[in-house]
Design an enzyme around this catalytic site. Structure first.
Site, mmCIF file in Angstrom:
data_model
loop_
_atom_site.group_PDB
_atom_site.id
_atom_site.type_symbol
_atom_site.label_atom_id
_atom_site.label_comp_id
_atom_site.label_asym_id
_atom_site.label_seq_id
_atom_site.Cartn_x
_atom_site.Cartn_y
_atom_site.Cartn_z
ATOM 1 N N GLU A 1 0.796 -1.218 0.000
ATOM 2 C CA GLU A 1 0.000 0.000 0.000
ATOM 3 C C GLU A 1 0.832 1.273 0.000
ATOM 4 O OE1 GLU A 1 -3.336 0.549 -0.293
ATOM 5 O OE2 GLU A 1 -3.403 -1.599 -0.792
ATOM 6 N N SER B 1 -49.079 -24.398 40.907
ATOM 7 C CA SER B 1 -48.574 -24.889 42.191
ATOM 8 C C SER B 1 -47.109 -24.570 42.439
ATOM 9 C CB SER B 1 -48.784 -26.401 42.295
ATOM 10 O OG SER B 1 -50.163 -26.701 42.370
#
Length: 868
Positions: free
Chosen positions: A246, A523
């Site tokens: 680059e 319950s």
């Protein structure tokens, strides 16, 4: 060396290059008669660089002499060949380097005799695929002495060769003027340079990672998939691969490439879109970090150059490279080198090999075409080019380069894209963590852009076990789309949530485990009544009337036990009444204790809402039906309540987050510094007695944890309308080190009839919920030491409501075999005329209560909200 066109009268290029003035020439020759403007040192020598004009020849010449120069568009000798030559020794594209007629091949190599030819009928200037959208000038910039061609494809067959005309000459003149302006930026002088200020660079938008307690990320939040890392974590050879391809002169240049800028100018004035932008790493970083326009314009380029010069003089090369590597886009939705490493190789950047680092360096230029999943040959060609550039820069040796092979890359379709976690049960969990982050004061913007690292309490083993068990027994294939399940598992000693399954509908949908989606407890609420009874002095051995069909002062109709169970009789201990889940005993207990008082104890234990309301807000509406589970509770709060039982009465607020770090690794929130106070919901002795009773329930079932450890449980159901079937079913239980609540019901705001489609039978708490609970606990506890419960003290001496002595019935001279009470002369109201009264409610036969007078008639009302 000369750059640019040197047009002749007929536009035909010629080979000979003229000597330069020893410096750099823009716009003309080194002599007054050529009209050029000269920048540079001496008026003699052969080392200069010329742009934009020439002597009599019309070709485009690079280089300082005919012997060393590089020629485009002309023959290398005296023939009319249309070849293009790079470098010394006759490296040729598109022609023969000798005096033969025009050749049709493209030649790569160091001489006309030994060059390698690719393709045929190839026009001037063609390059192999993989080089990317760059001009011939860009190719020369890559290597002025020797070209390293990629092998990623074949050249284009239809290039457009533009010849300079009058209009282009005008454009060239404009370009020359622009070059002068750019030179101001390069040299740090001029009005333009002084007028552009270096702005502050914003923090990169980072990816917040949500991690398991034992490591590994399971969810992320971000505007972009970016995880910032320090430069020290990026291996040197990965840094060098990026620099080599680059910006080879990155360490030496002042933020701007002289040759790259010239190439960019030429592209602008010539209209060559393939000329490239000539951007250095510094310029690319500025463009991305400051969100500068990417349009090809003079003004943008000049501004970018000036900013690059100023940044280069203000920041170290290390700072610039760190910013660049954390900012640049690599494809696959990955921004920054760390996210790219995960996307291409499934590993952190510090684990990359040199060959893998070169792959990432290669994709920067063109993340689409250099992704091996898209174009393997082009990707491999670009990769080879990166390695060759590394050799040229002496980053690696030739032998090391030759030994490298292209690494295995994760297939693109297998990459977990950012946001993929939002589907299914992980989406619900991530949604819950997000809500908890906001609850502790983390702003939404920081969650989505701050790059935070969030360590949760969730165990990867436990969470996977929860998902596997839940989806094994409740899924669209076996049970249909309407049935759903939810589960929460908590460490009783800390309150840390170890597993959380709020359904499989994904992020943004209703969390079935949250307080936004409560469910009738049935319950499973009875242990809170039991705890309050023991606290008030009733022993677990106290005796109560356990017969079915009893009347109560706060109830209009008689109450029946499940399946009309009279087996415990009128002398039934609380232990047996709990094991048998007798509704009549628990209604009587709640009536005696007061529903509000029971609710307040449950609130301290963790059940802080009923029917979606705070206990204080609903207290005045409560009745004794609370004791048999007629009110709705959330799975999360039910798990918290059972965790309090497991911890012998000490409540810890459930929590999901252990620690939050910012993008720099600094701790910004820690649970140890923010832990809530513990609450003693009831005494330790009460907790021991309650656990003892629920151990007896566990011992009476077949849903045992696989390693044989002790546990305590309670099931629960709520019936479906006026039927014998159920709409909701629970299994809640614990060991001393893990408490888990499981619910099964409808995934919408409408109750459904719970029928197990694999068996055709109705669903009870010990059925599908029990199987999920058993499988999950067996896996989650595999590496957890066994721990026994403490002994029960059997505290309390208050008597229950059982008759002091039950008389022995006198035998009848005419025994009535139809009398259901065994000949005691009493006919219960639920058995009028010798048959059950159809107007009275029916029980469901599972030991849990089914009621028709539940204040919630089955349409919910709490399913349209999110949160909790």
């Amino acid at each position: 060396m000369s750059y640019g066109h040197t047009p002749g009268g007929d536009g035909t290029p010629e080979v000979p290059a003229r000597p330069s003035s020893g410096g750099t020439v823009y716009g003309g020759s080194s002599t007054p008669r050529e009209g050029g403007t000269v920048y540079g040192g001496s008026s003699s020598g052969t080392g200069g660089t010329t742009y934009g004009s020439g002597a009599a020849s019309s070709g485009t010449t690079y280089g300082s002499s005919a012997s060393r120069g590089t020629t485009y568009g002309s023959g290398a000798a005296s023939s009319g060949s249309r070849g293009t030559t790079y470098g010394s020794g006759g490296t040729t594209y598109g022609s023969s380097a000798a005096s033969a007629p025009v050749s049709s091949g493209t030649t790569y190599g160091s001489s006309a005799a030994t060059g390698t030819t690719y393709g045929s009928n190839t026009a001037v200037g063609d390059r192999p695929a993989g080089l990317g959208p760059r001009s011939r000038a860009a190719a020369l910039e890559d290597d002025q002495d020797h070209l390293y061609p990629e092998i990623g494809g074949s050249p284009s067959n239809n290039p457009k060769v533009k010849r300079p005309g009058r209009r282009k000459k005008i454009l060239i003149g404009i370009g020359v003027a622009t070059a002068v302006c750019m030179l101001l930026g390069l040299t740090g002088g001029g009005v333009a340079y002084a007028s552009v200020d270096l702005p502050s660079f914003p923090e990169s938008s980072g990816t917040t990672q949500i991690q398991y307690a034992d490591g590994g990320t399971f969810a992320t939040f971000a505007l972009e998939n970016r995880v910032e890392v320090p430069l020290a974590k990026v291996p040197k050879y990965v840094q060098e691969a990026v620099i080599a391809v680059e910006d080879p002169d990155f360490k030496e240049n002042s933020g701007v490439s002289f040759r790259g800028t010239a190439r960019a100018v030429w592209g602008l004035v010539s209209g060559d879109d393939d000329a490239g932008g000539g951007s250095t790493i510094t310029q690319q970083y500025i463009r991305n970090a400051l969100n500068l326009t990417k349009s090809r314009s003079y003004s943008r380029k000049v501004k970018e150059i000036i900013l690059a010069r100023k940044l280069s003089s203000s920041w170290s090369k290390e700072q610039i490279l760190k910013g660049y590597l954390n900012t640049i886009y690599f494809g696959r939705g990955a921004w920054g080198i760390q996210s790219a490493s995960q996307a291409y190789f499934g590993k952190d950047v510090d684990k990359l090999t040199p060959a893998e680092g070169a792959v990432l360096a290669a994709v920067i230029k063109d993340p689409t075409n250099f992704d091996p999943s898209n174009k393997l040959a082009s990707a491999q060609g670009r990769w080879g080019y990166v390695l060759d550039q590394m050799v040229k820069k002496d980053f690696i040796g030739q032998s090391e380069r030759d030994a490298m092979t292209y690494p295995k890359v994760v297939d693109k379709k297998d990459v977990k894209r950012a946001g993929a976690w939002r589907s299914g049960s992980t989406g619900i969990l991530g949604q819950k963590i997000e809500a908890e982050l906001k609850k502790i004061g983390i702003k939404e913007q920081d969650i989505n852009t701050g790059g935070l690292t969030v360590k949760t309490t969730i165990s990867s083993r436990a969470q996977q076990a929860a998902k596997k068990a839940s989806e094994k027994y409740v899924n669209d294939q076996t049970q249909g789309k309407e049935m759903a399940t939810a589960m929460v598992s908590i460490d009783p000693k800390t309150g840390a949530v170890k597993a959380y399954y709020g359904g499989d509908r994904g992020y943004g949908n209703l969390d079935l485990a949250s307080t936004a989606a409560p469910h009738p407890a049935g319950s499973s609420y009875k242990p809170y009544v039991l705890a309050k009874a023991i606290e008030e002095g009733y022993s677990i051995d106290s005796l109560w009337d356990g017969t079915s069909g009893q009347k109560f002062e706060d109830r209009d109709s008689p109450l029946k036990n499940s399946e009309d169970d009279n087996s415990c009789g009128k002398q039934c201990s609380l232990i047996n009444a709990t094991v048998k889940s007798l509704n009549t005993v628990y209604w009587a207990l709640t009536l005696e204790l007061g529903a509000k008082n029971v609710a307040k104890l449950a609130e301290k234990a963790g059940v802080k809402t009923l029917d979606g309301k705070k206990v204080d807000d609903i207290a005045a509406e409560l009745n004794s039906g609370l004791g048999i589970g007629q009110y709705q509770v959330s799975v999360l709060e039910q798990a918290a309540g059972y965790a309090t039982f497991a911890n012998y009465g000490t409540y810890h607020e459930p929590y999901f987050i252990e620690e939050v770090k910012d993008s720099d690794g600094t701790v910004m929130w820690d649970r140890s510094m923010k832990a809530g106070q513990t609450v003693q919901a009831f005494s330790r002795d009460v907790g021991k007695d309650v656990s003892y009773v629920m151990q007896q329930v566990y011992d009476s079932t077949d849903k045992k944890i696989s390693d044989g450890r002790e546990a305590a449980i309670k099931t629960g159901t709520q019936q479906y309308r006026e039927t014998d079937d159920n709409a909701h079913a629970w299994m809640c239980g614990y060991t001393p080190n893990l408490a888990t609540a499981v619910w099964v019901g409808s995934g919408t705001d409408k109750d459904i009839r719970l029928i197990d489609k694999t068996t055709g039978k109705r669903v009870y708490g010990s059925g599908i919920p029990g199987k999920i609970w058993r499988d999950y606990m067996s896996t989650a506890l595999q590496k957890v030491d066994k721990e026994d419960f403490e002994s029960a003290p059997h505290r309390g001496d208050k008597a229950g409501n059982a008759p002091t002595a039950e008389p022995t019935p006198t035998p009848s001279e005419n025994p009535d075999g139809e009398n259901p009470d065994g000949g005691n002369g009493e006919t219960p109201p639920w058995y009028e005329g010798g048959t059950p009264n159809p107007d009275l409610p029916s029980d469901d036969g599972n030991g849990d209560q089914g009621q028709t007078d539940n204040p919630d008639t089955g349409d919910g009302g709490y399913f349209n909200n999110q949160g909790g």
